[in-house]
Design a protein around this motif. Structure first.
Motif, PDB file in Angstrom:
ATOM      1  N   THR A 168       0.846  -1.199   0.000  1.00  0.00           N
ATOM      2  CA  THR A 168       0.000   0.000   0.000  1.00  0.00           C
ATOM      3  C   THR A 168       0.878   1.244   0.000  1.00  0.00           C
ATOM      4  O   THR A 168       1.953   1.250   0.598  1.00  0.00           O
ATOM      5  N   PRO A 169       0.403   2.294  -0.662  1.00  0.00           N
ATOM      6  CA  PRO A 169       1.194   3.529  -0.687  1.00  0.00           C
ATOM      7  C   PRO A 169       1.289   4.129   0.712  1.00  0.00           C
ATOM      8  O   PRO A 169       0.330   4.061   1.493  1.00  0.00           O
ATOM      9  N   ASP A 170       2.405   4.692   0.989  1.00  0.00           N
ATOM     10  CA  ASP A 170       2.586   5.307   2.306  1.00  0.00           C
ATOM     11  C   ASP A 170       1.852   6.633   2.374  1.00  0.00           C
ATOM     12  O   ASP A 170       1.777   7.381   1.408  1.00  0.00           O
ATOM     13  N   LYS A 171       1.332   6.911   3.533  1.00  0.00           N
ATOM     14  CA  LYS A 171       0.573   8.140   3.694  1.00  0.00           C
ATOM     15  C   LYS A 171       1.443   9.190   4.352  1.00  0.00           C
ATOM     16  O   LYS A 171       2.223   8.905   5.256  1.00  0.00           O
TER      17      LYS A 171
END
Lengths: 611, 369
Positions: free
Chosen positions: A3-6
């Protein structure tokens, strides 16, 4: 998958949405000022009642059965329309717009109006007029264009001999439809049956066209014979009033109803007629009917009466039956074998046709009266007329019927060769004028290899001329010279020899009341040279066979006999009449008269017998 | 062990259409699941046998409510193949615009729609609001917002105008700017990640066993099985686009694929606008005469297109008459929505059931038809 990092600041991003304008529209806004729909929006319907003909095609295409046709007795019940208009149930409508795309007249359309809120379910059912569901004029939305049109507007082309072949040939020029062509043409019909009311014989047109579409010619033949025992004739030279009211004709070319009828009879072999039609003659009355004249009306009456069990004898003055069909339609339009196909079936029902017997000369009406219970007179307009102008009594000045008969008999090989002129002058602009001009043109071409035919009519344009457009176009192709807008002054005869005809310019044919009242410009004249003149200025009846006391009891107005709706002559109950002498020259009218008279005769005899 | 029966649907915010799953649960684990279709059954296939070829156009979009255009397309393709009618070049490209816009609309709705089962209600609102912009475009092109009845056998019903194309272009620009915000809101959201990551798995064996197609298959087996690529229709062979694949299919991957495919659709529409002929015919009628008497030659055919949920196909038989003899619809979510629920939903948790239906791409009306 990872998942893309926030980002650490991600939560702060929400703040920017505070200043964004919302895309939604508040509920109260949309009710008071609804958002305007796009230009193609398929909203509520409108229908122009003036244009709408009540054909019901919209209700047939409707996929959800939302459109019902409703009868309106206050609407005029005229030819070419039905007194009904579409109603729409918006509980069912899916707003597909197929009804708009198929509307034969273009009266049914859709607006951009789309909002209707009500607790009353009945308000969702409405009959569109030129105002929408809220009786407001709203701009039009979805519009049918050439691309989305669902009708077949173009007629299947009929194969016709080219002019070079035609002008030297009496072989039938119209070739008839092939199976593929006929099915294609039949698939243009929307089954509205508006034509059936206009057809004098009320033929089951929609039915037999559907039979062609489903390739069931046997049922087609049955449907034809329900109302018309002369389909092969009418399939060739009917006045086809049905086609003038055809609903497809509002936006395109009307369905070729006449040629379709011909297709059925051309493609069912004569010897199978009895088997297919399988008409049972129920012996109903022991009565005899005499018919005077074996034209369309007489044959039609004979057919229907013989099916009712009557004994029929037709008296015909000529050597073959047919009346006008015998000499009126030139062979290139109506070949003898087509007529024989019809008449042979009528004969096979037991109808007796006595030819070469003229009532009033060979047998008197009184004699007939003694032998038969009822007499049906269908003697037709069998006398040609000439104009009472100077020189009209010259031997080379002919009336139309004489010369047509001479020509047809010659072509059949049954008569002497008629006089074939170098140059023919035809006076008149109707279909008979065309028949004369085009027949003689063929003879000239066959005889001399060249032709010269002049047709002069009072009518100043081709549109005004009563002849069919096809006839004029084909005549031109073959080499007929048309001179519209000229009225004859005198026939010029020099030393007993015909020189030609002098014409004056016609400036007006009909007066302001629409009555025939030609006006001329005397200063403009034209001389048309010719060594033969044919006047095609209408035909007249001959009532000499009717004894004076009977004639006195009858009413004859402008050459036409007055009858009741069943063809019963007023004042002479045992005499029925039909055809030209009642309704003027028209084949299909004759067929219809014969049918009605058959019903009238049956009714009369049945009532007589009871008494 | 105590078993409790719970109902998911037919009326439930997490359910897709009027469809129901009867769940037998032990604690919060589903032990058995029974799919209960039938509540949406309108007998489409049978109804179509009683309607003229053209009339069916008003019926078929309703087979799949959120993405109606694929029905029109696949039905038209079937008839075109049987009757041998040539679709005008421009119509092919216009169809692609419609189909890709519909794909975007559907992806936006389901991408945002994940907010329903996970409790992130901004998602659906965003998704629907942006989808509405596409519906505006549809309204301009076709005259209707949801059920367009626009793609017809032989072409499309109306030509598309220059202004509409400009409007589409500006919408695509807007959407491209907007999509990263979706990523922020949904795909990077802890709620979504926790509920979908490594959950609701779709192993490759199940894909082969059930015949799952579409995103489910592509994310599980790593094969780019996309009808647009493997059996191109319209003019998909003339545009350049990429089909995302993966070898691990959990809820999150499938969700992420929708996001990626939206970009591809934008790319396709841009190419279409560039490559399509600027003018020309758009509809060749399939038969002669009027629409009440159109006929399709005798024969049978199977045509398929790629919808957002997978392979969508029609098997159509014509006996040469004015109505279809038989139509069978292959709904894309039929395998996973019916058999899949029964066989593979057990073992997941109650709160996963709605997510299961969502990320497997179940569309109830196409199962019921």
């Amino acid at each position: 998958m990872k998942t893309p990092d926030k980002s650490f600041f991600a939560p702060a991003k929400a703040w920017k949405y505070l200043t964004r304008k919302p895309v939604t529209i508040p509920m109260d806004d949309i009710l008071t000022t609804p958002r305007e729909a796009s230009d193609r929006y398929r909203g509520f319907h409108v229908n122009d009642w003036e244009k709408c003909i009540g054909c019901g095609t919209c209700s047939k295409i409707c996929p959800t059965d939302a459109i019902t046709m409703i009868e309106f007795t206050e609407l005029p019940d005229v030819e070419g329309s039905k007194p009904q208009r579409p109603s729409i149930d918006y509980g069912r409508c899916s707003f597909c717009g197929l009804c708009v795309d198929i509307c034969t007249t273009g009266s049914l359309q859709m607006t951009k109006e789309y909002l209707h809120i009500s607790k009353d379910p009945n308000s969702f059912f409405f009959i569109p007029t030129d105002e929408g569901i809220h009786l407001k004029k709203e701009p039009l939305g979805y519009i049918r264009d050439e691309n989305s049109d669902l009708l077949g507007l173009e007629r299947e082309e009929m194969e016709i001999d080219p002019p070079e072949v035609r002008k030297t040939s009496f072989i039938e020029m119209v070739k008839g439809f092939s199976k593929e062509q006929a099915i294609k043409e039949a698939s243009r019909c929307v089954d509205c049956s508006i034509c059936e009311k206009t057809c004098p014989a009320h033929m089951n047109i929609a039915d037999y066209i559907r039979d062609i579409y489903t390739n069931d010619l046997e049922t087609g033949l049955k449907d034809l014979y329900k109302t018309n025992p002369l389909p092969a004739v009418c399939g060739r030279m009917c006045t086809h009033k049905c086609e003038t009211v055809c609903s497809i004709g509002h936006r395109g070319e009307p369905v070729a109803i006449r040629w379709l009828k011909r297709y059925i009879v051309d493609n069912v072999p004569q010897e199978k007629y009895s088997e297919i039609l399988n008409q049972e003659i129920i012996k109903k009355a022991n009565a005899k009917v005499a018919i005077i004249g074996a034209g369309p009306a007489g044959l039609s009456a004979a057919y229907f009466l013989s099916l009712m069990g009557y004994e029929i004898t037709i008296y015909e003055e000529k050597n073959r039956p047919g009346g006008v069909l015998n000499y009126g339609g030139p062979s290139y339009r109506l070949p003898d074998n087509a007529f024989e196909q019809d008449v042979n079936y009528i004969k096979s029902l037991g109808v007796k046709i006595i030819t070469n017997t003229k009532v009033g000369k060979d047998i008197t009406l009184e004699e007939l009266r003694e032998k038969f219970d009822v007499i049906f007179a269908s003697t037709g307009f069998n006398k040609g007329r000439k104009l009472p102008i100077e020189g009209a009594d010259h031997e080379k000045v002919y009336d139309s019927l004489t010369i047509l008969e001479d020509m047809k008999n010659y072509v059949r090989g049954e008569g002497p060769k008629p006089y074939i002129p170098k140059s023919l002058v035809v006076i008149g602009g109707g279909n008979v004028a065309m028949d004369v001009a085009r027949s003689m043109l063929r003879l000239q071409n066959l005889e001399n290899g060249e032709s010269e035919v002049h047709v002069l009519s009072l009518e100043r344009t081709f549109d005004e001329m009563p002849a069919d457009e096809d006839e004029i176009v084909e005549g031109k192709e073959e080499g007929v010279n048309f001179h519209p807008g000229w009225g004859p002054v005198k026939v010029i005869v020099e030393d007993g020899k015909l020189k030609g005809v002098l014409f004056k310019k016609c400036v007006e044919v009909f007066d302001e009341n629409g009555r025939f009242n030609p006006k001329y410009d005397e200063s403009k004249t034209m001389m048309v040279e010719g060594d033969m003149v044919v006047m095609t200025v209408g035909q007249a009846p001959d009532y000499s066979y009717l004894p004076e006391d009977i004639q006195n009891k009858m009413t004859i107005e402008r050459g036409k006999v007055k009858t009741n709706e069943y063809g019963q002559v007023e004042g002479v109950p045992w005499l029925f009449a039909g055809g030209d002498i009642v309704n003027g020259p028209d084949i299909i009218h004759g067929v219809a008269d014969g049918h009605r008279a058959a019903q009238g005769i049956d009714k009369y005899i049945m009532e007589e017998k009871v008494i | 062990m105590k078993e409790l029966k719970l109902y998911l649907g037919p009326n439930h915010p997490g359910m897709h259409g009027n469809y129901s799953v009867h769940m037998y649960v032990d604690g919060d684990t589903i032990v058995r699941a029974r799919p209960m279709p039938g509540m949406l059954h309108r007998g489409f296939e049978k109804l179509m046998e009683r309607r003229y070829w053209m009339n069916n156009l008003a019926l078929i979009p309703r087979i799949c409510v959120p993405e109606p255009d694929i029905n029109e397309m696949v039905y038209s393709m079937a008839i075109e193949e049987l009757s041998g009618v040539e679709v005008p070049e421009r119509a092919h490209w216009i169809r692609m615009i419609i189909l890709e816009l519909a794909r975007i609309a559907n992806h936006l709705m389901s991408l945002g729609g994940i907010g329903g089962p996970v409790g992130l209600y901004t998602g659906p609102n965003w998704g629907l609001a942006d989808r509405d912009l596409i519906l505006d475009i549809f309204e301009e092109i076709t005259g209707a917002r949801i059920y367009h009845m626009y793609i017809v056998p032989g072409g499309v019903r109306k030509d598309i105008s220059e202004e509409t194309i400009e409007k589409i272009q500006s919408f695509l620009d807007y959407l491209e700017r907007r999509l990263p915000e979706y990523e922020d809101l949904i795909l990077k959201n802890e709620l979504v990640i926790r509920r979908t990551k490594d959950k609701i798995l779709l192993p490759a064996e199940v894909v082969w066993e059930l015949g799952v197609t579409g995103i489910g298959m592509r994310s599980a087996v790593g094969k780019a099985y996309d009808i647009r690529k493997v059996d191109p229709y319209a003019r998909y062979d003339q545009v350049d686009f990429y089909v995302p694949t993966a070898n691990y299919s959990d809820g999150y991957t499938r969700l992420y694929f929708k996001y990626l495919e939206t970009y591809q659709s934008i790319k396709i529409i841009r190419q279409v606008i560039e490559k399509m002929p600027k003018k020309g015919e758009v509809w060749n009628k399939i038969s002669v005469g009027n629409a009440l008497r159109w006929r399709v030659p005798k024969g049978q055919v199977y045509t398929h297109v790629e919808c957002t949920r997978g392979e969508y196909g029609y098997y159509l038989v014509s006996d040469g008459e004015d109505k279809p003899y038989r139509v069978a619809v292959r709904g894309a979510s039929y395998p996973q929505g019916l058999l899949g629920v029964e066989k593979y939903m057990p073992g997941t948790r109650i709160d996963d059931a709605a997510l299961w239906m969502d990320t497997m791409g179940v569309c109830a009306p196409e199962i019921d038809r």
